[in-house]
Design a protein around this motif. Sequence first.
Motif, mmCIF file in Angstrom:
data_model
loop_
_atom_site.group_PDB
_atom_site.id
_atom_site.type_symbol
_atom_site.label_atom_id
_atom_site.label_comp_id
_atom_site.label_asym_id
_atom_site.label_seq_id
_atom_site.Cartn_x
_atom_site.Cartn_y
_atom_site.Cartn_z
ATOM 1 N N ALA A 302 0.833 -1.211 0.000
ATOM 2 C CA ALA A 302 0.000 0.000 0.000
ATOM 3 C C ALA A 302 0.862 1.253 0.000
ATOM 4 C CB ALA A 302 -0.929 -0.018 1.205
ATOM 5 N N ALA A 303 1.957 1.233 0.762
ATOM 6 C CA ALA A 303 2.842 2.398 0.810
ATOM 7 C C ALA A 303 3.478 2.655 -0.549
ATOM 8 C CB ALA A 303 3.924 2.173 1.870
ATOM 9 N N ILE A 304 3.862 1.604 -1.259
ATOM 10 C CA ILE A 304 4.458 1.760 -2.595
ATOM 11 C C ILE A 304 3.433 2.343 -3.567
ATOM 12 C CG2 ILE A 304 5.408 0.508 -4.571
ATOM 13 C CD1 ILE A 304 6.599 -1.485 -2.528
ATOM 14 N N ALA A 305 2.214 1.780 -3.546
ATOM 15 C CA ALA A 305 1.171 2.269 -4.449
ATOM 16 C C ALA A 305 0.830 3.721 -4.162
ATOM 17 C CB ALA A 305 -0.068 1.388 -4.326
ATOM 18 N N ASN A 306 0.729 4.070 -2.898
ATOM 19 C CA ASN A 306 0.372 5.442 -2.523
ATOM 20 C C ASN A 306 1.453 6.439 -2.914
ATOM 21 O OD1 ASN A 306 -1.981 4.460 -1.444
ATOM 22 N ND2 ASN A 306 -1.269 4.503 0.673
ATOM 23 N N ARG A 307 2.705 6.008 -2.918
ATOM 24 C CA ARG A 307 3.797 6.940 -3.225
ATOM 25 C C ARG A 307 3.990 7.134 -4.721
ATOM 26 N NH1 ARG A 307 8.108 9.668 -1.580
ATOM 27 N NH2 ARG A 307 10.075 9.543 -2.752
ATOM 28 N N TYR A 308 3.813 6.076 -5.492
ATOM 29 C CA TYR A 308 4.241 6.130 -6.888
ATOM 30 C C TYR A 308 3.094 6.146 -7.910
ATOM 31 C CZ TYR A 308 8.922 5.294 -5.130
ATOM 32 O OH TYR A 308 10.119 5.418 -4.465
ATOM 33 N N LEU A 309 1.866 6.022 -7.469
ATOM 34 C CA LEU A 309 0.757 5.955 -8.416
ATOM 35 C C LEU A 309 -0.286 7.022 -8.118
ATOM 36 C CD1 LEU A 309 0.333 2.080 -8.549
ATOM 37 C CD2 LEU A 309 1.310 3.536 -10.324
ATOM 38 N N PRO A 310 -1.038 7.438 -9.122
ATOM 39 C CA PRO A 310 -2.117 8.407 -8.890
ATOM 40 C C PRO A 310 -3.208 7.798 -8.029
ATOM 41 C CG PRO A 310 -2.192 7.564 -11.137
ATOM 42 C CD PRO A 310 -0.916 7.076 -10.547
ATOM 43 N N ALA A 311 -3.961 8.666 -7.368
ATOM 44 C CA ALA A 311 -4.970 8.219 -6.406
ATOM 45 C C ALA A 311 -5.962 7.240 -7.014
ATOM 46 C CB ALA A 311 -5.705 9.432 -5.827
ATOM 47 N N SER A 312 -6.323 7.431 -8.292
ATOM 48 C CA SER A 312 -7.325 6.573 -8.925
ATOM 49 C C SER A 312 -6.851 5.138 -9.099
ATOM 50 C CB SER A 312 -7.713 7.152 -10.290
ATOM 51 O OG SER A 312 -6.572 7.238 -11.137
ATOM 52 N N LEU A 313 -5.543 4.909 -9.050
ATOM 53 C CA LEU A 313 -4.989 3.568 -9.270
ATOM 54 C C LEU A 313 -4.440 2.932 -7.999
ATOM 55 C CD1 LEU A 313 -3.000 4.194 -12.590
ATOM 56 C CD2 LEU A 313 -5.292 3.192 -12.341
ATOM 57 N N GLN A 314 -4.423 3.660 -6.921
ATOM 58 C CA GLN A 314 -3.704 3.195 -5.737
ATOM 59 C C GLN A 314 -4.302 1.937 -5.116
ATOM 60 O OE1 GLN A 314 -3.525 6.616 -3.157
ATOM 61 N NE2 GLN A 314 -1.973 7.640 -4.414
ATOM 62 N N VAL A 315 -5.624 1.876 -4.959
ATOM 63 C CA VAL A 315 -6.234 0.735 -4.279
ATOM 64 C C VAL A 315 -6.047 -0.548 -5.079
ATOM 65 C CG1 VAL A 315 -8.410 -0.265 -3.487
ATOM 66 C CG2 VAL A 315 -7.899 2.132 -3.001
ATOM 67 N N CYS A 316 -6.411 -0.512 -6.353
ATOM 68 C CA CYS A 316 -6.275 -1.716 -7.192
ATOM 69 C C CYS A 316 -4.818 -2.150 -7.300
ATOM 70 C CB CYS A 316 -6.845 -1.459 -8.586
ATOM 71 S SG CYS A 316 -8.631 -1.281 -8.637
ATOM 72 N N SER A 317 -3.931 -1.187 -7.458
ATOM 73 C CA SER A 317 -2.513 -1.517 -7.570
ATOM 74 C C SER A 317 -1.975 -2.092 -6.269
ATOM 75 C CB SER A 317 -1.711 -0.272 -7.955
ATOM 76 O OG SER A 317 -2.137 0.231 -9.204
ATOM 77 N N ALA A 318 -2.436 -1.559 -5.152
ATOM 78 C CA ALA A 318 -1.994 -2.085 -3.857
ATOM 79 C C ALA A 318 -2.432 -3.537 -3.676
ATOM 80 C CB ALA A 318 -2.550 -1.226 -2.729
ATOM 81 N N VAL A 319 -3.649 -3.861 -4.121
ATOM 82 C CA VAL A 319 -4.130 -5.240 -4.020
ATOM 83 C C VAL A 319 -3.273 -6.169 -4.880
ATOM 84 C CG1 VAL A 319 -6.059 -6.799 -4.556
ATOM 85 C CG2 VAL A 319 -6.494 -4.587 -3.447
ATOM 86 N N LEU A 320 -3.029 -5.765 -6.132
ATOM 87 C CA LEU A 320 -2.227 -6.601 -7.037
ATOM 88 C C LEU A 320 -0.804 -6.768 -6.519
ATOM 89 C CD1 LEU A 320 -3.442 -5.253 -10.503
ATOM 90 C CD2 LEU A 320 -4.071 -7.410 -9.396
ATOM 91 N N LEU A 321 -0.228 -5.680 -6.027
ATOM 92 C CA LEU A 321 1.130 -5.754 -5.506
ATOM 93 C C LEU A 321 1.179 -6.601 -4.233
ATOM 94 C CD1 LEU A 321 4.047 -4.932 -5.821
ATOM 95 C CD2 LEU A 321 3.526 -2.787 -4.619
ATOM 96 N N THR A 322 0.141 -6.502 -3.429
ATOM 97 C CA THR A 322 0.065 -7.347 -2.228
ATOM 98 C C THR A 322 0.075 -8.820 -2.603
ATOM 99 O OG1 THR A 322 -1.127 -5.695 -0.907
ATOM 100 C CG2 THR A 322 -1.380 -7.998 -0.259
ATOM 101 N N LEU A 323 -0.709 -9.185 -3.610
ATOM 102 C CA LEU A 323 -0.760 -10.581 -4.047
ATOM 103 C C LEU A 323 0.592 -11.037 -4.584
ATOM 104 C CD1 LEU A 323 -4.267 -10.698 -5.775
ATOM 105 C CD2 LEU A 323 -3.622 -11.629 -3.547
ATOM 106 N N LEU A 324 1.255 -10.173 -5.346
ATOM 107 C CA LEU A 324 2.561 -10.530 -5.892
ATOM 108 C C LEU A 324 3.588 -10.717 -4.775
ATOM 109 C CD1 LEU A 324 4.528 -10.940 -8.224
ATOM 110 C CD2 LEU A 324 4.813 -8.449 -8.323
ATOM 111 N N LEU A 325 3.683 -9.741 -3.891
ATOM 112 C CA LEU A 325 4.635 -9.850 -2.782
ATOM 113 C C LEU A 325 4.312 -11.042 -1.890
ATOM 114 C CD1 LEU A 325 5.027 -6.111 -1.677
ATOM 115 C CD2 LEU A 325 6.649 -7.489 -2.989
ATOM 116 N N SER A 326 3.028 -11.311 -1.703
ATOM 117 C CA SER A 326 2.616 -12.408 -0.833
ATOM 118 C C SER A 326 2.971 -13.757 -1.432
ATOM 119 C CB SER A 326 1.113 -12.330 -0.552
ATOM 120 O OG SER A 326 0.794 -11.123 0.108
ATOM 121 N N TRP A 327 2.819 -13.873 -2.742
ATOM 122 C CA TRP A 327 3.217 -15.126 -3.387
ATOM 123 C C TRP A 327 4.709 -15.359 -3.210
ATOM 124 C CZ3 TRP A 327 6.689 -16.436 -7.219
ATOM 125 C CH2 TRP A 327 6.624 -17.772 -7.661
#
Length: 358
Positions: A302-327
Amino acid sequence: MNDPEPRADAQRRMAVIDSLRLIAATLVLSQHLFEGRKGLIHALLIPLAPGVAGVAIFFFISGYVIPMAARRGLRIREFMIRRLFRIYPLYLVTLALMTLAGVTQFLPQTSFMADAPLRLWLPNILLIAEYVHVRPFLGVSWTLAIELVWYVLFAMSIVMFGKRAADWLDLLVPGAIMVMALLSLAIGTRIPLGRPTMIYAAVIGFQCYRYHVGTLSARGLIRTIVIFAVVALSGNYIAFGVFKHPNLTMMQAIGPWIVATTVFLLLVLWRPLRDARVLNSGWLPTLGVMSYSIYLLHPMAAAIANRYLPASLQVCSAVLLTLLLSWVGYRFIEKPGIAMGRIASRSPAKAPLKARPA
């Protein structure tokens, strides 16, 4: 339904448990993604405190699965080593990643970790930061300390009470909570009761496991659930209603417990729902095995998405990145850590402690 179930039924139960883990992790993730934001989802979701419900479900689950370690007796040393290897490898790697992200200024908000003195690092590594008034490096780590307390309490109860361990825990834990609640009223000071109730949730999970393996009757299970509801609601009313919490209202404390208890009991005890295909196969249980990685790594995602992406993409990107990091975390840290725990805990020279007869 109290007879020991066939192997296939036991496997279905564990698949449902994995699905429950994903539900719990998703509730925690949803709160952390939407709190601090504006909009309809925030307005509807955050007052319900879904993260509290998710954590409560995790403790119900822990109480259900941990007794499996004592089915054929309990080696205390083996049990604790395996539990530590279950929790610590991913936790320590997460702290290392946060430190690296701060040093490189990839996530400047964690840059303080590299320069933090030992007096800050040690409580965080020992998971006691909040209890010694030290800044926690990873906000979600507070639950890991309670989990370790549950492990110790479970092991001690097995040694002391044997097959009656769950019954004693079902007496002592709510008794302690009510004593703390009455003491809080007597001295006019708020004593935190939410965290002891997490331990109580694990005890209820333990009793549900006993019901499934045929060592607790349906009547006994109903009685223990009713007592849990009374104690949990009373304790939360005193801690969050009579006294005030700086961040949570009474409904934000009680509501999640009602949701968590209902969801856990329905999915674990109600056979038509427990046997539902969606809970026994497919993406729910598959992702559920990564729930610990999701829980620990989603703040960084979530911190990565919030820092590097526009607000409209932050939630979806945080979910996808969470899944990637979690795998990655599950595949390369969690699974090897579990395997290392099995190897490190081997002690063939000592026989397991057998549970005392009831």
